[in-house]
Design an enzyme around this catalytic site. Structure first.
Site, mmCIF file in Angstrom:
data_model
loop_
_atom_site.group_PDB
_atom_site.id
_atom_site.type_symbol
_atom_site.label_atom_id
_atom_site.label_comp_id
_atom_site.label_asym_id
_atom_site.label_seq_id
_atom_site.Cartn_x
_atom_site.Cartn_y
_atom_site.Cartn_z
ATOM 1 C CD1 TRP A 1 9.173 -4.386 -0.697
ATOM 2 C CD2 TRP A 1 7.950 -2.453 -0.254
ATOM 3 N NE1 TRP A 1 7.855 -4.749 -0.642
ATOM 4 C CE2 TRP A 1 7.181 -3.677 -0.558
ATOM 5 C CE3 TRP A 1 7.352 -1.239 -0.063
ATOM 6 C CZ2 TRP A 1 5.576 -3.325 -0.329
ATOM 7 C CZ3 TRP A 1 6.028 -1.105 0.127
ATOM 8 C CH2 TRP A 1 5.161 -2.213 0.087
ATOM 9 C CG HIS B 1 7.544 -5.383 -4.520
ATOM 10 N ND1 HIS B 1 6.482 -4.709 -4.130
ATOM 11 C CD2 HIS B 1 8.184 -4.178 -5.351
ATOM 12 C CE1 HIS B 1 6.206 -3.222 -4.287
ATOM 13 N NE2 HIS B 1 7.175 -2.914 -5.138
ATOM 14 N NE ARG C 1 11.763 -6.891 -0.379
ATOM 15 C CZ ARG C 1 10.347 -7.326 0.171
ATOM 16 N NH1 ARG C 1 10.440 -7.679 1.478
ATOM 17 N NH2 ARG C 1 9.321 -7.583 -0.788
ATOM 18 C CD GLN D 1 8.071 -10.423 -3.862
ATOM 19 O OE1 GLN D 1 7.503 -9.822 -4.680
ATOM 20 N NE2 GLN D 1 8.117 -10.207 -2.567
ATOM 21 C CB VAL E 1 -3.864 -4.234 -2.536
ATOM 22 C CG1 VAL E 1 -3.420 -4.823 -3.651
ATOM 23 C CG2 VAL E 1 -3.214 -4.385 -1.304
ATOM 24 C CB ALA F 1 -2.266 -7.507 -7.058
HETATM 25 N N1 PHE Z 1 4.620 -7.001 -3.294
HETATM 26 C C1 PHE Z 1 4.435 -7.155 -1.946
HETATM 27 C C2 PHE Z 1 5.825 -7.414 -1.041
HETATM 28 O O1 PHE Z 1 6.535 -7.684 -1.862
HETATM 29 C C3 PHE Z 1 3.381 -8.372 -1.974
HETATM 30 C C4 PHE Z 1 2.208 -8.214 -2.529
HETATM 31 C C5 PHE Z 1 1.852 -8.332 -3.852
HETATM 32 C C6 PHE Z 1 0.949 -7.903 -1.707
HETATM 33 C C7 PHE Z 1 0.688 -8.053 -4.416
HETATM 34 C C8 PHE Z 1 -0.350 -7.343 -2.480
HETATM 35 C C9 PHE Z 1 -0.604 -7.424 -3.667
HETATM 36 O O2 PHE Z 1 5.435 -7.531 0.138
#
Ligand code: PHE
Length: 357
Positions: free
Chosen positions: A165, A186, A212, A226, A269, A325
């Site tokens: 990120w 995100h 970003r 998102q 996760v 998630a």
């Molecule tokens: N936040 C992650 C991204 O921006 C995406 C994501 C969200 C992945 C939730 C897993 C669970 O790439």
């Protein structure tokens, strides 16, 4: 100075002039013609003026009677002139009033209605697919603390995953000096914020804008949307994640879509996956397809089971609760759904693009 055309003024002559002048005047329909008429009868060299001037050549008695007649004729013509001018003006007014009349039988002009931006439309479509499955919609701050954007998501300072990120930092000192401010990269920080503020069961989706520090190209914007999803409760398993996302993909891309999960890594996760649908352009055939770049599959989101460390950080009992998630990019999904070839179209404000949605 004697007028060349001067004739000895007689009662008959005066009568003649008055009669023809009146007849002529009554036939005139515009102000320019009336003014010409005034000049030719009552002007300095006008017919009647000339007669009046010639009165001086008459003897006293004649001058009195003829003079009276001439003056009367002059007054009459001046009155008629005034009447004619009024008549012409009134006629013009009536004419214009009748021509410019409001025609209530004419069809109305359609008023131009605006419409929702394609991103807003797809965000709403995505959210309502989840609302139909019992999720609520919440929103959160775009200017975020490093703490929520990274630390609470199991991405400590110096963790190599931060490179996933590229961050736009905000020039602001935290009074405690402990954390920095940034534009969220995100919507995942809202996972922590939602869990901190309520107890399970939780089912939310979070639409919102992210930023970003990246060069833009056909598939990357430095700002984009998102939609995050979070479900936490007792006994939630990976099967729930799959079932929910299957249902979502079928609603958005059609019942016949095949779905594929593959392992992927996100620090918040475990296990982490990415989800793809079979390409709707080539029906998963691959080979020579521009949309899926020959693979037959299109990746549409990242997901996984909420990491126990994340549950612990928000103060949940990680032995009691589990959850899943997911996060997806609506512009990317709109691009796939509508065959849009460049993400920059969404923010170029070109009406030729926007009017298509
Ligand atoms: N936040 C992650 C991204 O921006 C995406 C994501 C969200 C992945 C939730 C897993 C669970 O790439």
């Amino acid at each position: 100075m004697t007028e060349p055309s001067a004739q000895p003024p007689t009662a008959q002559r005066i009568e003649e002039i008055a009669r023809s002048a009146t007849a002529e005047l009554d036939s005139l329909e515009n102000l320019e013609a009336v003014d010409q008429w005034r000049i030719s009868y009552l002007g300095r060299r006008g017919t009647l003026t000339t007669v009046l001037r010639a009165l001086s050549s008459l003897d006293v008695d004649e001058r009195r009677t003829i003079g009276a007649l001439a003056n009367e004729a002059k007054n009459t013509l001046e009155d008629r002139l005034e009447q004619r001018v009024r008549h012409i003006n009134e006629a013009a007014l009536t004419r214009s009033a009748s021509q410019n009349r409001l025609d209530v039988t004419l069809p109305g002009r359609p008023s131009k209605a605006g419409r929702l931006h394609p991103t807003t439309q797809i965000v709403r479509e995505i959210c309502s697919a989840f609302v139909a499955m019992g999720f609520g919609v919440v929103e959160g701050p775009e200017v975020e603390w490093e703490h929520y954007n990274f630390e609470m998501l199991n991405i400590p300072k110096g963790h190599p995953a931060r490179d996933m990120w590229n961050t736009l930092w905000v020039d602001y000192e935290d009074p405690s000096g402990e954390q920095a401010m940034l534009l969220r990269t995100h919507t995942s920080p809202m996972q922590a914020r939602v869990m901190e503020s309520r107890e399970p069961p939780i089912r939310v989706v979070v639409p919102g804008k992210c930023y970003r520090y990246e060069a833009t190209d056909a598939t990357h914007e430095w700002h984009f949307y998102q939609v995050e999803g979070l479900a936490v409760g007792e006994g939630i398993t990976f099967a729930d994640l799959k079932g929910t996302l299957y249902e979502f993909a079928h609603r958005l891309f059609g019942e016949e879509r095949q779905i594929r999960f593959r392992c992927d890594y996100f620090p918040f996760v475990e296990p982490g996956v990415d989800m793809s649908i079979d390409c709707f352009a080539c029906q998963g055939q691959g080979g020579g397809c521009r949309i899926c770049r020959d693979s037959g599959w299109i990746e549409i989101l990242g997901a996984g089971m909420v990491h126990p460390k994340v549950l612990e950080k928000v103060g949940y009992d990680k032995d009691r609760y589990t959850g899943f998630a997911f996060g997806m990019g609506p512009e990317r999904i709109a691009m796939l759904k509508y065959g849009i070839d460049d993400i920059r179209h969404f923010y170029a404000n070109d009406l030729r693009f926007l009017r298509q949605f």
